[in-house]
Design an enzyme around this catalytic site. Structure first.
Site, short mmCIF file in Angstrom:
data_model
loop_
_atom_site.label_atom_id
_atom_site.label_comp_id
_atom_site.label_asym_id
_atom_site.label_seq_id
_atom_site.Cartn_x
_atom_site.Cartn_y
_atom_site.Cartn_z
N LYS A 117 4.86 4.35 -1.45
CA LYS A 117 5.00 5.65 -2.10
C LYS A 117 6.35 6.30 -1.76
CE LYS A 117 0.01 6.36 -2.37
NZ LYS A 117 -1.17 6.93 -1.73
N GLY A 130 0.83 -1.21 0.00
CA GLY A 130 0.00 0.00 0.00
C GLY A 130 0.86 1.25 0.00
N SER A 131 0.36 2.29 0.65
CA SER A 131 0.95 3.64 0.50
C SER A 131 2.34 3.80 1.09
CB SER A 131 0.01 4.68 1.12
OG SER A 131 -1.19 4.73 0.39
N ILE A 132 2.80 2.89 1.95
CA ILE A 132 4.19 2.98 2.42
C ILE A 132 5.13 2.90 1.22
CG2 ILE A 132 6.00 1.71 3.66
CD1 ILE A 132 4.01 1.23 5.90
#
Length: 548
Positions: free
Chosen positions: A279, A275-277
């Site tokens: 990014k 997920g967004s980690i």
């Protein structure tokens, strides 16, 4: 003359083999100690009870005494007492007090030999990291099996002389070859940090009725792992006992499957969508490649059209106009889709490999899983879009934590590890310092510094606000991802943080699997890391700033 002179040595050895009996003396397995010398795995003195058929003079008394003292049915002992063999084991891992009582009976043909049983003073602490040993004291999982060659030691031997009937000769002495204890293994785990983080994991797991919680705490500069929690943990002193409430009617195959699942270390054995980690990866690659600048502006209407797909932002009403830094703070999917498109598939894969995500971390535990990734030739615009914000591929938690640490520590790839040094058990002298090779540069210092500043604003101004602690500069990134199949509506909330943000000394990652109710990483995982940092930063000697 031929037999007695020319072949004398050959027949003498055969005669000795007939008249000598050997009994093994188990070597004490090496201890495992934490970074401060606290013993995490040691040995408990036990006994092995065995019988030698040819030496038993009163079989009924032997059967009766052993049955009473060992709690074993008489018929089972009778079978072994009556079996004509050089030696039959009756029971291993017998408490020393019981062994001493049996020895006091002075039963002919009954041998009580010293032995060792592995003992873990803190029960379930770091159970899936330390691992445990089997019946022969050999490592089964975890560090116990990884460092088997250091820990196992060399067994000794008791040699006795017997007559032709196998009865020990009274006027001969036993020869002993003393065992050599295994070496002491020092690991990077810190008992205090592990204990506190384990309590935090169990607390949030109960509050959120989650399936599992993983917490990793490590030094982002060296790769030393201070804590590795995989809740629920299990009792290392009873590793074959299934959790309470397990169906008693399970067959052996089903029980073994449940045990294997209970022993699994999610942080290295299992993969997940980060997920967004992730990014942090996309932002680092884009800044390094020069396809985006901090002040670049984007527009988020709440979604992004990619080919025939409408890919939503977590904020369905949209973020409107925002800079790249604000896009990171808001964890805005449309911004990262655009950044991913600017990078392109070739560059995306170039940095994926350069940052070390294509391989394994090299952590010193068995069974590390590899990244599950699309083949480059199969990646279209939709796949590139979803990968840019951490979906449609899988990595291990250890890999994700290692990569983020490497991107914010100045740009050098670390090898996460537990083993630090090996000491001689008798003298206490260091025999070996365990090394993990030269750290490879994967990101420029300048880009790494930019990422630290941007991620600090995520905590001070963005989605990671719940990780703020007064007096400390903390950087971090939140994430919320779904497990497959998507229709199951099962989520994973996570957060990774590091402190101090300008010069990271410690990093912590919390992952909560299938939490009930609110599942956003910034809401449920960030407070876990905040509470951990609030306690361990002063412990590690990292002082609060007056004007952070």
């Amino acid at each position: 003359v031929y037999l007695m002179v020319f072949d004398a040595e050959y027949y003498q050895k055969k005669a000795e083999a007939l008249h000598e009996r050997e009994r093994e003396i188990k070597a004490a397995r090496g201890e495992i100690i934490d970074r401060n010398g606290k013993v995490l795995a040691t040995n408990k003195a036990v006994c092995t009870i065995s019988v030698i058929h040819s030496q038993i003079t009163d079989p009924e008394r032997v059967i009766r005494v052993l049955a009473d003292e060992l709690g074993i049915e008489k018929e089972m002992i009778r079978k072994r007492v009556e079996k004509v063999s050089s030696r039959e084991k009756i029971k291993t891992n017998v408490e020393k007090e019981t062994g001493d009582r049996i020895r006091a009976y002075e039963l002919d043909g009954v041998k009580v030999d010293e032995d060792f049983k592995r003992y873990y003073p803190y029960g379930n602490l770091a159970s899936k990291v330390l691992g445990f040993t089997g019946g022969d004291n050999q490592g089964i999982i975890g560090l116990e099996v990884k460092y088997e060659n250091y820990l196992k030691g060399v067994n000794g031997m008791i040699l006795t002389t017997t007559d032709a009937r196998g009865i020990e000769l009274a006027d001969t002495l036993e020869d002993r070859v003393e065992p050599v204890s295994g070496d002491t293994l020092q690991v990077s785990l810190d008992y205090n940090i592990q204990e506190y983080a384990q309590q935090a994991a169990e607390k949030v797991m109960e509050e959120k009725q989650a399936d599992a919680v993983v917490i990793l705490i490590l030094n982002p500069k060296t790769g030393e792992i201070y804590a590795c929690i995989n809740a629920p943990e299990f009792d290392l002193n009873a590793p074959f006992t299934l959790p309470e409430g397990t169906d008693a009617a399970l067959n052996d195959e089903e029980k073994q499957a449940m045990l294997n699942q209970m022993w699994r270390n999610r942080s290295i054995n299992d993969t997940y969508e980060p997920g967004s980690i992730f990014k942090v990866f996309t932002a680092s690659a884009a800044l390094e490649e020069g396809v985006v600048k901090e002040e670049d502006t984007f527009y988020c209407p709440g979604y992004k059209l990619v080919e025939d797909r409408r890919i939503r932002c977590a904020r369905t009403t949209g973020h409107g106009s925002e800079t790249f830094v604000q896009g990171v703070q808001n964890s805005c999917n449309p911004v990262f889709i655009e950044v991913g498109m600017r990078l392109g598939t070739e560059n995306f894969y170039k940095y994926f490999e350069k940052f070390g995500l294509m391989g394994k971390t090299g952590v010193d535990l068995p069974g590390e899983a590899a990244t599950i990734m699309h083949k480059k030739e199969n990646v279209g615009q939709v796949e590139l879009a979803t990968m840019s914000f951490g979906q449609s591929f899988q990595v291990t938690p250890m890999q994700m934590a290692t990569t983020v640490c490497s991107l914010v520590n100045g740009g050098k790839r670390i090898t996460p590890h537990f083993g630090i040094a090996v000491y001689d058990a008798e003298s206490g002298e260091k025999e070996e310092t365990i090394s993990y090779g030269k750290r490879k540069r994967i990101l420029s210092k300048e880009t790494s510094e930019k990422m630290r500043k941007i991620l600090e604003t995520v905590v001070s101004e963005g989605g990671g606000k719940k990780a703020q602690i007064e007096g400390y500069r903390i950087g971090g990134k939140t994430a919320t991802s779904q497990t497959l199949p998507r229709s199951a509506n099962r989520y994973i909330g996570s957060f990774i943080g590091f402190a101090p943000a300008d010069d990271p000394q410690v990093a912590a990652m919390a992952i909560i699997y299938n939490p009930q109710g609110i599942y956003y990483g910034g809401t449920i995982a960030a407070p876990v890391v905040r509470d951990i940092f609030d306690n361990i930063l002063p412990y590690l000697g990292i002082e609060r700033e007056e004007n952070p």
